[in-house]
Design an enzyme around this catalytic site. Structure first.
Site, mmCIF file in Angstrom:
data_model
loop_
_atom_site.group_PDB
_atom_site.id
_atom_site.type_symbol
_atom_site.label_atom_id
_atom_site.label_comp_id
_atom_site.label_asym_id
_atom_site.label_seq_id
_atom_site.Cartn_x
_atom_site.Cartn_y
_atom_site.Cartn_z
ATOM 1 N N PHE A 1 0.948 -1.146 0.052
ATOM 2 C CA PHE A 1 0.022 0.374 -0.464
ATOM 3 C C PHE A 1 1.377 1.633 0.172
ATOM 4 O O PHE A 1 1.756 1.455 0.475
ATOM 5 C CB PHE A 1 -0.970 0.040 1.190
ATOM 6 N N ASP A 2 0.726 2.130 -1.058
ATOM 7 C CA ASP A 2 0.712 3.597 -0.617
ATOM 8 C C ASP A 2 0.299 3.968 0.869
ATOM 9 O O ASP A 2 -0.540 3.533 0.826
ATOM 10 C CB ASP A 2 0.510 4.528 -1.801
ATOM 11 N N MET A 3 0.695 4.705 0.965
ATOM 12 C CA MET A 3 -0.438 5.292 2.571
ATOM 13 C C MET A 3 -1.353 6.794 2.031
ATOM 14 O O MET A 3 -1.760 6.635 2.194
ATOM 15 C CB MET A 3 1.226 5.907 3.857
ATOM 16 N N ASP B 1 -2.932 5.647 -5.544
ATOM 17 C CA ASP B 1 -4.078 6.664 -6.030
ATOM 18 C C ASP B 1 -2.934 8.289 -6.990
ATOM 19 O O ASP B 1 -3.558 8.766 -7.261
ATOM 20 C CB ASP B 1 -4.426 7.415 -4.373
#
Length: 219
Positions: free
Chosen positions: A6-8, A166
């Site tokens: 995951f990106d944060m 995103d």
């Protein structure tokens, strides 16, 4: 499928909305033009490259460090102590991945001390097997370094891992690493390039869970 990375910012937390809002406060105070466009250009990249983009747009004499500190102070005043909003569906997705014995990691361009603190204050730190941050690799997204390092630490091949992103630079980074990118848009709308690079573009993390459950064979 062995792991999800995951990106944060903009994926786990609704932090980019707050960053944009705080930069607007600073920009209005000092008369800085087109700050939203500049912030959007900085999505998914580390602090060093972000600084360079500000200087390119506003000149080498732009007091970036002063303005960035004011923005950061405003951000932390509104985010500290677990106040930073989580993206809808994140906890449910992490619980699902845990039940399925799928490894998880964070690959964020933000520096490690801040990533760790925000995850801990948000009650999510224990869900992740590994955390790799922008100050732990030499090259920023869109280069693949951070995702390759995450896969290395997870001891899994990139082609067996998904990345949830995103930003354009995040999707490019994951694709260059040889992973399967899934885009969940936040501040940046999908483009034709993103449609080509991403395995799927989904409206929220709830749909990510459904996508994984339906399409990804657990190895």
């Amino acid at each position: 499928m062995k792991a999800v990375v995951f990106d944060m910012d903009g994926v786990i937390f609704d932090s980019e909305t707050l960053v944009f809002r705080m930069w607007k406060v600073v920009a209005e105070k000092y008369g800085v033009a087109d700050i939203e466009e500049t912030c959007r250009a900085c999505l998914g990249i580390n602090a060093t490259v972000t600084r360079e983009i500000f200087f390119e747009r506003y000149g080498q004499d732009f007091p970036y460090d002063k303005y960035k500190k004011e923005m950061s102070d405003l951000f932390h005043a509104n985010a500290a102590g677990g106040k930073l909003p989580k993206k809808p569906g994140i906890r449910e997705l992490l619980e699902y991945l845990r039940r399925e014995n799928i490894k998880t990691a964070v690959a964020s361009s933000t520096r490690r001390d801040l990533v760790t603190r925000e995850l801990e204050e948000g009650g999510l730190l224990s869900y992740f097997d590994e955390i790799v941050c922008g100050d732990m690799v030499s090259r920023s997204k869109p280069e693949p370094d951070i995702y390759l390092e995450a896969c290395r630490r997870l001891q899994e091949r990139p082609e067996d891992c998904y990345a949830i992103e995103d930003s354009y630079n995040g999707i490019r980074s994951a694709k260059r690493a040889g992973m399967h990118p899934i885009m969940v848009p936040d501040q940046a709308a999908p483009t034709e390039e993103m449609e080509e690079l991403a395995d799927s573009i989904l409206p929220s993390l709830h749909e990510v869970q459904q996508y994984i459950d339906k399409n990804c064979k657990k190895i």
